[in-house]
Structure formats: C-alpha cells, structure tokens
Design a protein around this motif. Structure first.
Motif, mmCIF file in Angstrom:
data_model
loop_
_atom_site.group_PDB
_atom_site.id
_atom_site.type_symbol
_atom_site.label_atom_id
_atom_site.label_comp_id
_atom_site.label_asym_id
_atom_site.label_seq_id
_atom_site.Cartn_x
_atom_site.Cartn_y
_atom_site.Cartn_z
ATOM 1 N N ASN A 1 42.709 0.237 96.722
ATOM 2 C CA ASN A 1 44.063 0.016 96.219
ATOM 3 C C ASN A 1 44.112 -1.142 95.228
ATOM 4 O O ASN A 1 44.874 -1.111 94.261
ATOM 5 N N ALA A 2 43.289 -2.162 95.478
ATOM 6 C CA ALA A 2 43.262 -3.307 94.576
ATOM 7 C C ALA A 2 42.784 -2.891 93.192
ATOM 8 O O ALA A 2 43.329 -3.343 92.173
ATOM 9 N N ALA B 1 43.077 0.095 91.878
ATOM 10 C CA ALA B 1 44.168 0.871 91.268
ATOM 11 C C ALA B 1 45.226 -0.065 90.690
ATOM 12 O O ALA B 1 45.756 0.177 89.591
ATOM 13 N N THR B 2 45.517 -1.149 91.401
ATOM 14 C CA THR B 2 46.520 -2.102 90.936
ATOM 15 C C THR B 2 46.078 -2.798 89.662
ATOM 16 O O THR B 2 46.881 -3.045 88.753
ATOM 17 N N ARG C 1 46.961 -0.721 86.725
ATOM 18 C CA ARG C 1 48.322 -0.205 86.649
ATOM 19 C C ARG C 1 49.111 -0.887 85.546
ATOM 20 O O ARG C 1 50.051 -0.340 85.006
ATOM 21 N N ALA D 1 50.147 -8.247 85.282
ATOM 22 C CA ALA D 1 51.090 -8.928 86.156
ATOM 23 C C ALA D 1 52.264 -9.425 85.324
ATOM 24 O O ALA D 1 52.117 -9.823 84.178
ATOM 25 N N THR E 1 53.815 -5.284 87.950
ATOM 26 C CA THR E 1 52.597 -5.166 88.736
ATOM 27 C C THR E 1 52.314 -6.489 89.444
ATOM 28 O O THR E 1 52.318 -7.542 88.818
ATOM 29 N N THR E 2 52.080 -6.412 90.747
ATOM 30 C CA THR E 2 51.755 -7.597 91.528
ATOM 31 C C THR E 2 50.344 -7.461 92.066
ATOM 32 O O THR E 2 50.040 -6.508 92.785
ATOM 33 N N PHE E 3 49.475 -8.394 91.703
ATOM 34 C CA PHE E 3 48.103 -8.358 92.175
ATOM 35 C C PHE E 3 48.011 -8.997 93.551
ATOM 36 O O PHE E 3 48.726 -9.963 93.847
ATOM 37 N N PRO E 4 47.138 -8.467 94.419
ATOM 38 C CA PRO E 4 46.952 -9.084 95.738
ATOM 39 C C PRO E 4 46.548 -10.545 95.606
ATOM 40 O O PRO E 4 45.815 -10.923 94.694
ATOM 41 N N ALA F 1 41.172 -9.462 87.722
ATOM 42 C CA ALA F 1 42.311 -9.126 86.867
ATOM 43 C C ALA F 1 42.139 -9.752 85.497
ATOM 44 O O ALA F 1 42.410 -9.131 84.455
ATOM 45 N N LYS G 1 37.403 1.333 84.754
ATOM 46 C CA LYS G 1 37.876 1.511 86.128
ATOM 47 C C LYS G 1 36.892 2.329 86.953
ATOM 48 O O LYS G 1 36.685 2.086 88.141
#
Length: 313
Positions: A92-93, A95-96, A99, A102, A106-109, A118, A128
């Motif tokens: 999921n990270a 994919a983020t 996306r 930020a 979009t919010t990164f972990p 990032a 990717k």
C-alpha cells in the motif's frame, strides 16, 4: 576512509510538485534510519552504496532500506498467512508513493523509509514496477524452489530489481546495463541463498532453500543438507552445482561491464563481494559452514575502494 557522516546535508526548499518542506531534524532522522537499516542488515551492499556519489547515494540507501524492511518481514514468515498484513503495508505504501505528491490529497505513511523513498521517487522518477516486484516476490515465495530456474527468477525479482532502481537513480535506462544488472542480481541472489543455508537449516525445522532439481540430480535429501557433514560428497556437489550457476552469471555480468558507462559502474561493485565469497567457498571445497567461508570479509572495504579507484571490477 569509510566513516559516513550521521548528519547528511539537507536539500533546499522543495519546488512545485515535490514533497512539502520537512524540518531538518526530521529529514536527517529519516536518512539515518535508512543508513542504519542497511548497515545492520545488508553490510556488503552498504559498503558498496557508500562509494556512490550524492545525491544518488542518499536515494540508494532509501531503496536498499526499503528492500531490507520487506525482506525482514518475509524472513519471519515460515508458512501460511502470518506475514500478509505487514507486506500489505509496504504494498500500500508503494501505491501511495505513486498516487501523487503530498499536499495534493496524498498522505504518505509516517515511516522514515517511506518518507525518504517519496523524495527519491519524485526526484529520480523511479519505476513503480520494481518496488512492486520486491514486495510481491517476498509475498509469494516460500523459498521452496523446484528448479534452478525458479531460484533465478526469484533472484531476478528480489536482487536485480534493486540494481535496476539504482541504475534509474543515475538516469540510466539502457538495455546493456539492464542485462548486466540481471546477471549480477541472479549471481548475488544465489550467493545469498548459499550463505543462508547454515542459518535456514536451524530456523526452518530442517528445510533448506535448495532447488529440488539439484538435490535430486545428486541424490541428496534435505536431512543431509541440514547435517552438512564435511565428508558428505553429495552435499559438496550440490553446493558446487549452485555455486557454478552463480559464477556463470557473475562472469556474464563482468563481461558486460565494458558496455556500461563509466560513471554508472560503481552500481556494479557487488560484483567484487560476490566474487570474493565464491573464491572463499571454492578454497573451502564448497563446505558452507567452513570458518573461512562464514567469516566477515574484513578486507572488503579496502578492496572495494581500490577497485572503484581503478575501475577494475
């Protein structure tokens, strides 16, 4: 010579489309986490990465730290669905990361490795696909290979993918470079497996990640591999067979280095570490638990530095 500053130079203000500015202390902490992860869990590649130039070195440490984190999860998964959720986090990270930037919805972990990635993916336009392969290969692999081809495919996905990303960090998307990286990744992946056998045999209740094809060809079972008796010629032949596959890939990679642009050749410094391990294994008559094989290569830092200076890998 090998000292590396804990506080890495911080980049200036972000331009449009990049990550919003983070505090200098937060950015430095994220870099140090990546550096520490690679140094602790991937020592030989850490030494090779230190010989890259900035800004590629910083981004390379982020890529390798990501690989370490994913590998750490997969190593804890013996069977079943035990590690699905942790690997899903990294999936999921990724994919983020792709996306959008930020600050644009979009919010990164809040994870230092993801924060560093990032920045790296935005700055170097990394593919990717290679990050996805690093995760999916670990999610799907049980390290029980039927054939050598399956082992080579796993090495391609888990080791060569990192090398492809390092080439992209240098702005290189070249079929000759990719060909060399593919062979080096397969050689290093097979060597990684060989080095893991003494430890895997203890952790996996007698199972070792040797392809069944090789075991059957030499009439050796898992139990004999676990015992690893010095006088067991069958075990020696199994080890020799796999080491030979790794050596062939290594030689192909070295032969292709002449086609690799000189500024990018430091990406291929793992050639040196893999070759030195195979030499030690040969001198020990392919006994994986020989002290000379298992010891830390104390001369490797100096050899890597000298080889890079001479451009002789």
């Amino acid at each position: 010579m090998w000292a590396y500053r804990a506080t890495v130079r911080i980049a200036g203000p972000c331009s449009a489309g990049q990550l919003p500015a983070r505090s200098a202390s937060t950015t430095a902490a994220s870099q140090n986490v990546c550096l520490s992860l690679v140094r602790a869990h991937d020592k030989e590649n850490f030494l090779c990465t230190l010989l890259l130039k900035d800004p590629q070195r910083r981004s390379a440490l982020a890529v390798r730290a990501f690989n370490v984190e994913v590998a750490k999860v997969s190593e804890k998964v013996a069977a079943g669905n035990v590690g699905v959720m942790p690997l899903k986090f990294w999936e999921n990270a990724v994919a983020t990361l792709y996306r959008g930037p930020a600050g644009a919805g979009t919010t990164f972990p809040e994870h230092p490795v993801i924060q560093e990635l990032a920045r790296a993916t935005g700055e170097h336009k990394l593919s990717k696909m290679y990050f996805q392969r690093l995760v999916s290969a670990r999610a799907n692999a049980s390290l029980h290979f039927l054939t050598v081809q399956q082992l080579e495919d796993y090495a391609e996905q888990t080791v060569s993918s990192v090398l492809y990303l390092l080439l992209e960090l240098h702005g290189v998307r070249n079929v000759h470079c990719d060909h060399a990286a593919s062979h080096l990744g397969k050689a290093q992946g097979i060597v990684n497996l060989l080095r893991s056998v003494p430890h895997q045999s203890a952790r996996r209740t007698g199972a070792v990640p040797i392809p069944q094809q090789v075991l059957m060809e030499h009439g050796v079972n898992q139990e004999r591999m676990v015992r690893n008796r010095r006088d067991d010629k069958g075990v020696e032949e199994v080890t020799y067979a796999l080491a030979s596959v790794a050596f062939r890939h290594l030689e192909k990679a070295k032969g292709l280095l002449a086609t690799v642009p000189r500024p990018v050749r430091p990406v291929f410094l793992p050639v040196v570490a893999v070759g030195r391990y195979l030499d030690r294994l040969r001198l020990a008559n392919f006994h994986l638990t020989d002290p000379g094989v298992m010891r830390t290569d104390s001369l490797l830092p100096l050899v890597l530095y000298w080889r890079k200076l001479r451009g002789n890998y």
